[in-house]
Design a protein around this motif. Structure first.
Motif, PDB file in Angstrom:
ATOM      1  N   THR A   1       0.834  -1.203   0.000  1.00 34.98           N
ATOM      2  CA  THR A   1       0.000   0.000   0.000  1.00 34.98           C
ATOM      3  C   THR A   1       0.863   1.245   0.000  1.00 34.98           C
ATOM      4  O   THR A   1       0.603   2.197  -0.749  1.00 34.98           O
ATOM      5  CB  THR A   1      -0.920   0.002   1.231  1.00 34.98           C
TER       6      THR A   1
ATOM      7  N   GLN B   1       2.519   1.734  -3.401  1.00 34.25           N
ATOM      8  CA  GLN B   1       1.607   2.310  -4.383  1.00 34.25           C
ATOM      9  C   GLN B   1       1.406   3.798  -4.143  1.00 34.25           C
ATOM     10  O   GLN B   1       1.291   4.581  -5.081  1.00 34.25           O
ATOM     11  CB  GLN B   1       0.264   1.587  -4.333  1.00 34.25           C
ATOM     12  N   PHE B   2       1.402   4.181  -2.861  1.00 34.44           N
ATOM     13  CA  PHE B   2       1.192   5.589  -2.516  1.00 34.44           C
ATOM     14  C   PHE B   2       2.351   6.468  -2.997  1.00 34.44           C
ATOM     15  O   PHE B   2       2.127   7.545  -3.557  1.00 34.44           O
ATOM     16  CB  PHE B   2       1.022   5.721  -1.000  1.00 34.44           C
TER      17      PHE B   2
ATOM     18  N   VAL C   1       3.248   7.071  -7.213  1.00 38.23           N
ATOM     19  CA  VAL C   1       2.399   7.825  -8.128  1.00 38.23           C
ATOM     20  C   VAL C   1       3.153   8.886  -8.945  1.00 38.23           C
ATOM     21  O   VAL C   1       2.832   9.087 -10.122  1.00 38.23           O
ATOM     22  CB  VAL C   1       1.199   8.443  -7.357  1.00 38.23           C
TER      23      VAL C   1
ATOM     24  N   THR D   1      -0.120   9.013 -14.308  1.00 39.71           N
ATOM     25  CA  THR D   1      -0.376  10.194 -13.481  1.00 39.71           C
ATOM     26  C   THR D   1      -0.333  11.461 -14.323  1.00 39.71           C
ATOM     27  O   THR D   1      -1.206  12.336 -14.218  1.00 39.71           O
ATOM     28  CB  THR D   1       0.660  10.284 -12.350  1.00 39.71           C
TER      29      THR D   1
ATOM     30  N   VAL E   1      -0.394  13.122  -1.873  1.00 39.03           N
ATOM     31  CA  VAL E   1      -1.844  13.075  -1.645  1.00 39.03           C
ATOM     32  C   VAL E   1      -2.587  13.787  -2.772  1.00 39.03           C
ATOM     33  O   VAL E   1      -3.596  13.288  -3.287  1.00 39.03           O
ATOM     34  CB  VAL E   1      -2.198  13.714  -0.285  1.00 39.03           C
TER      35      VAL E   1
ATOM     36  N   HIS F   1      -2.838  11.698  -5.986  1.00 42.34           N
ATOM     37  CA  HIS F   1      -3.858  10.650  -5.886  1.00 42.34           C
ATOM     38  C   HIS F   1      -5.262  11.241  -6.025  1.00 42.34           C
ATOM     39  O   HIS F   1      -6.128  10.657  -6.690  1.00 42.34           O
ATOM     40  CB  HIS F   1      -3.720   9.899  -4.559  1.00 42.34           C
TER      41      HIS F   1
ATOM     42  N   ASN G   1      -5.767  12.219  -9.643  1.00 39.37           N
ATOM     43  CA  ASN G   1      -6.000  11.005 -10.438  1.00 39.37           C
ATOM     44  C   ASN G   1      -7.458  10.561 -10.333  1.00 39.37           C
ATOM     45  O   ASN G   1      -8.100  10.202 -11.336  1.00 39.37           O
ATOM     46  CB  ASN G   1      -5.091   9.875  -9.956  1.00 39.37           C
ATOM     47  N   ALA G   2      -7.969  10.575  -9.096  1.00 36.13           N
ATOM     48  CA  ALA G   2      -9.357  10.160  -8.884  1.00 36.13           C
ATOM     49  C   ALA G   2     -10.326  11.126  -9.558  1.00 36.13           C
ATOM     50  O   ALA G   2     -11.350  10.709 -10.129  1.00 36.13           O
ATOM     51  CB  ALA G   2      -9.650  10.083  -7.380  1.00 36.13           C
TER      52      ALA G   2
END
Length: 222
Positions: free
Chosen positions: A9, A12-13, A16, A22, A193, A196, A199-200
């Motif tokens: 995890t 992956q964080f 990015v 990205t 942060v 991410h 990206n979302a």
């Protein structure tokens, strides 16, 4: 269900910033701003002009051409989603419907126009364009704001002791190297942060486009 290892995890964080996807998503968000503005100006101009001239023979063709241009813009949005977001986004079937009707020698101009207008994606394309007008503003502001805040933190060690200036963030004035490095570390975390979140946000734009354009089919068309 086996819990995902913390190392995976965390990996992956922090990975990015090193992924090409990205930056393709950042390009998608940056393009959304000017494109959204162009969609809004073009659509409102075409609709207002067409409605204003609707009492004449010119108004209806203008409205029809505006809807055709809007459907083309929705097709462009679907292509951007496919190329930049790697999503299998649906494209407006109204365009292929119109093309097939024009190629059919038994279908006249009225029949081709009717086939286009009764295709639901001609109208959901209008929803896509109006939605992307708002989404584009949000996306552009989000990218610029995140970039400026994170950038100002990351450069703190380089500028905190520059002659003739005081580096300040909020009410805190940085006067030491340790303080500047602390801000830079905060900038790294905030940058990860932000990437991410952006990206979302980009993925959300693609999903919304697909949801509106896939109304006439079960699978996205090629």
């Amino acid at each position: 269900m086996i819990a995902r290892p913390l190392s995976a995890t965390l990996g992956q964080f922090v990975r990015v910033p090193f992924e090409g996807a990205t930056y393709r998503r950042l390009v998608y968000l940056l393009l959304a701003g000017p494109l959204g503005l162009a969609y809004f100006v073009g659509t409102t101009t075409g609709v207002s002009t067409g409605l204003g001239l609707s009492v004449t023979l010119i108004g209806l063709p203008i409205l029809g051409l505006t809807l055709l241009a809007v459907t083309g813009a929705a097709w462009l949005e679907a292509q951007l989603s496919r190329v930049l977001l790697d999503q299998e986004t649906a494209t407006p079937t109204a365009l292929s419907t119109l093309h097939d009707a024009i190629d059919d020698p038994d279908t006249g101009v009225v029949g081709a126009c009717t086939a286009f207008l009764v295709d639901a994606t001609a109208w959901t394309s209008l929803a896509v364009v109006l939605l992307k007008s708002v989404f584009g503003l949000v996306a552009f502001v989000a990218v610029v704001t995140a970039g400026s805040v994170v950038g100002s933190l990351l450069v703190a060690p380089l500028v905190y002791d520059a002659p003739g200036m005081a580096y300040q963030t909020g009410s805190y004035t940085v006067t030491t190297l340790s303080g500047a490095l602390g801000l830079a570390g905060l900038g790294v975390v905030l940058g990860l942060v932000s990437l991410h979140v952006l990206n979302a946000l980009a993925d959300l734009g693609g999903y919304l486009t697909d949801a509106l354009l896939s109304i006439e089919r079960g699978e996205p068309a090629e």
